[in-house]
Design an enzyme around this catalytic site. Sequence first.
Site, PDB file in Angstrom:
ATOM      1  N   SER A 212       0.860  -1.185   0.000  1.00 36.42           N
ATOM      2  CA  SER A 212       0.000   0.000   0.000  1.00 36.42           C
ATOM      3  C   SER A 212       0.889   1.225   0.000  1.00 36.42           C
ATOM      4  O   SER A 212       1.617   1.467   0.964  1.00 36.42           O
ATOM      5  CB  SER A 212      -0.890  -0.036   1.249  1.00 36.42           C
ATOM      6  OG  SER A 212      -1.720   1.093   1.290  1.00 36.42           O
ATOM      7  N   HIS A 292      -5.067   2.448  12.744  1.00 36.72           N
ATOM      8  CA  HIS A 292      -5.523   2.685  11.370  1.00 36.72           C
ATOM      9  C   HIS A 292      -6.691   3.644  11.305  1.00 36.72           C
ATOM     10  O   HIS A 292      -6.843   4.382  10.328  1.00 36.72           O
ATOM     11  CB  HIS A 292      -5.869   1.392  10.631  1.00 36.72           C
ATOM     12  CG  HIS A 292      -6.041   1.651   9.161  1.00 36.72           C
ATOM     13  ND1 HIS A 292      -7.256   1.938   8.596  1.00 36.72           N
ATOM     14  CD2 HIS A 292      -5.128   1.729   8.154  1.00 36.72           C
ATOM     15  CE1 HIS A 292      -7.102   2.154   7.289  1.00 36.72           C
ATOM     16  NE2 HIS A 292      -5.821   2.038   7.000  1.00 36.72           N
ATOM     17  N   HIS A 316      -2.749   0.622  -3.866  1.00 41.47           N
ATOM     18  CA  HIS A 316      -2.412  -0.595  -3.149  1.00 41.47           C
ATOM     19  C   HIS A 316      -2.672  -1.822  -4.018  1.00 41.47           C
ATOM     20  O   HIS A 316      -3.359  -1.748  -5.038  1.00 41.47           O
ATOM     21  CB  HIS A 316      -3.116  -0.669  -1.779  1.00 41.47           C
ATOM     22  CG  HIS A 316      -4.512  -1.179  -1.783  1.00 41.47           C
ATOM     23  ND1 HIS A 316      -5.353  -1.013  -0.712  1.00 41.47           N
ATOM     24  CD2 HIS A 316      -5.235  -1.849  -2.715  1.00 41.47           C
ATOM     25  CE1 HIS A 316      -6.511  -1.576  -0.981  1.00 41.47           C
ATOM     26  NE2 HIS A 316      -6.472  -2.087  -2.192  1.00 41.47           N
TER      27      HIS A 316
END
Lengths: 345, 345
Positions: A212, A292, A316
Site C-alpha cells: 500500500s 488505522h 495498493h
Amino acid sequence: MESAIPEHLAKERTRHRRIPDDYAPPYPSFSARYRPGVTRVAMAYFGLQVRPGDEAAAEPALAAMAAAFGKGEGPGHWDRARTVDAAGFVTILSIAYWDDPDAFRRWYAAHGAFWTGTGPGDDRLGTFVEILMPGVERYETLFSSADRAEGVAVVSDGMSGMVQEHAYWGGMRDRIPLSQTDAMEPQGAPRIVEADGVLKVVPHGNICLIRSGQDWSDTDGDERRMYLEEVEPVLRAGMDFLRDEGLSCGCFANRYMDVVGASGGATDKTFGMSWWTSLAALERWAESHPTHVAIFGAAMKYLMTVGPDARLRLYHEVTVAAADEQIFEYRNCHPATGMLRAGGG
Amino acid sequence: MESAIPEHLAKERTRHRRIPDDYAPPYPSFSARYRPGVTRVAMAYFGLQVRPGDEAAAEPALAAMAAAFGKGEGPGHWDRARTVDAAGFVTILSIAYWDDPDAFRRWYAAHGAFWTGTGPGDDRLGTFVEILMPGVERYETLFSSADRAEGVAVVSDGMSGMVQEHAYWGGMRDRIPLSQTDAMEPQGAPRIVEADGVLKVVPHGNICLIRSGQDWSDTDGDERRMYLEEVEPVLRAGMDFLRDEGLSCGCFANRYMDVVGASGGATDKTFGMSWWTSLAALERWAESHPTHVAIFGAAMKYLMTVGPDARLRLYHEVTVAAADEQIFEYRNCHPATGMLRAGGG
C-alpha cells in the site's frame, strides 16, 4: 463506472457485495486491467538484511540481483525499497513482477534461486525470498489516479475506468474476483522448517499480502506540508505498530519502505507491505484498530482539505494466495525476519 | 458468546455475515431478547412542535399524552426528550413502545389518534406521529452494558449474553435477522399527501430508523470531563450535519435529543434519532462521512483512554421497516418537519 472485477472474471455469485447496485463512490479510483490471457502473475520480494554499519557490503549483492533481473525471462517490472526493521537491521527489498508465472519459474531457476540458494557469499548479509504466484482471481489493485502504475499494475495492460467497489469498508474484498464465491478464510497455519541452512515456511492457505503506497512527488506548498506533517507521522505510527505488535492482530510482519530511485537515491514514495493471517484480519485492523482509524482520519481530513485537486497519489495491491502459490525462504536472517515470525520468532 | 440473532429467528442463509465464524469482538456488547411469542413490536414517536416563546403552551398537550399512555392497553415503556430543530422550533417527543402491535392499534384508536386527529386544540402547537410496527426480524438493539435497558429494549424480556456481531462495520446489518436472506434495499420513495388538514407520508419500503443514545449518569471526574469536552462536541457536530445537510446522504431527518426526566428536568442522557432512505445509506454515512469518522475516532480515543472501566453507557436500536409497518402524520407543523422533508421541504 465499471466493476473492479473484469468481465471475463465475473462469476455467478454465491456471496454478495457489501454495496447495493446503485452505489456511487464519492471520488474516483481505478484498477489495473490484464488481458484475459494473463491468468496468473508472480510477485517476488528478494530481501537483503544487513547491520547498518555493514550496509556498504550489500552493494555487490544488490548489483548481482539487478543484473539477474536483466537476464533471460526477467521481470516486466521491478523496483527497490529500504527500511530498518524492528531488530535494527537494514532491509532492502528488490521487488519484481511477471505476468507469466512459467516465465518466472524458468527465470528463477536460472537466475533467481541463488539468492537464498548459495547466497551472495558474504556472511554479513542475510537474504530471503517472499514470493507469491497468485491466479488473477486472487488479487486486486486500486489507484487514486489512472496515469501512474506501481507494483504489479506495471505489468498489466492498463487501467480501468472508474470502478464502483471502493470508498467503503469491504471494498477491498469486493474487488477480489474470488470473493464472488469464496470467503477466503485461512486454511491451517504456517510453520517453519529448516533445510540446507535455509529456513522455509510451509505455507497456510489464503495468506494475505498488502502493498500500500503513497507518492507525494507531485505535491508542493501546503499540500506537501500537510502530507508530511499531518498524514505521514500518523501513517508511520500505524506502520510501527504493525511492525512491533502486529502479531496481536494477525499481522505476521510489516515493513514501511522508502522507495529507492533508479540511481539509488531517495524518492518521494513510500509503501507499507505486510503479511496477514487472512484478509479478514487485515480488514479488522483497517476498520477498527486505533492506529488505522487514525490513519484513515488523517487521510480523510487531508483529502477534504485539499479537495479533488489533491496531487498525492495512493495505490495498493492486495493478494490472497493459496498455499501452493507461496515461497518463503530465509538464509542467514535473524529469527524475527518476515514470515519467520509465524514460527513465534 | 452468542449470535445477536436469537435461535428462533435463525434461518438458512442466502447472504453471509461480514465476519468469519471464529471472530471475537474486542469488547463486550449485548442485545435485547424477546420471548418467541413476540413477533412484532410498536415504536411510536408522538411529536410536539412549538416556538420557543410559546413552550409553556405545550404543557397541557404533553400532560394529555402522558395521561393517554396510562389508559387502556398503554405502552410497556415510554420516555420523553426535547430538542430544537433546524427551523428553531422546540420539538418534544413522547416515545412509547409496545411488544404487541394489536394492543398498540387498539390503544391508538382509543387514546392515541387524537394527537394528529383533532389535535391538542391549540394553534400554537404542531403535532406529529412517526410510528413503526416492525416484525422482530426487522430490528436490532445493541448495548454496551447489560444492566440498563433503553428504548424498545425496555419491553423485551431481558438481555442476551455477549453477542458476536459487533465492533466491526456491517455488524448493524448482521444483527438484523432479516439480513440472513434479504439485502433490505429501499423500495420506491416516500411521498406526501394531504387529507383533512393532516400531511401524511405514503411510505417506501425498507425505510431505516436509528435511535442511538448515550448515558453519562454514572461518569465522574476525568471520564465525565472527557465525554463532555472531547466526545460530545464531536457527536453534536455530526448530529448537526445530519439535521442540516442529511438529505445529501440519504438522511431525511435527524434529531439530537435531550432526554427529559420523569419530573420534567434535565438528565445525563441524550440520543440521536434519524430517518434514512435505507440501511445502506446509514452504513455509508457511519463508515465514511467525515462527521461520523470524527465521532468514531473521538469515541475510540475515549474508550482507549478510559479502558474497560468506562462508565459511559451506549446503546442503539436500528429498524428497517416495510411500507405497511409505518405511519407518518403531521398536523400544523412547518414543512421541514421530520419525514416531510422527504417531499423536498
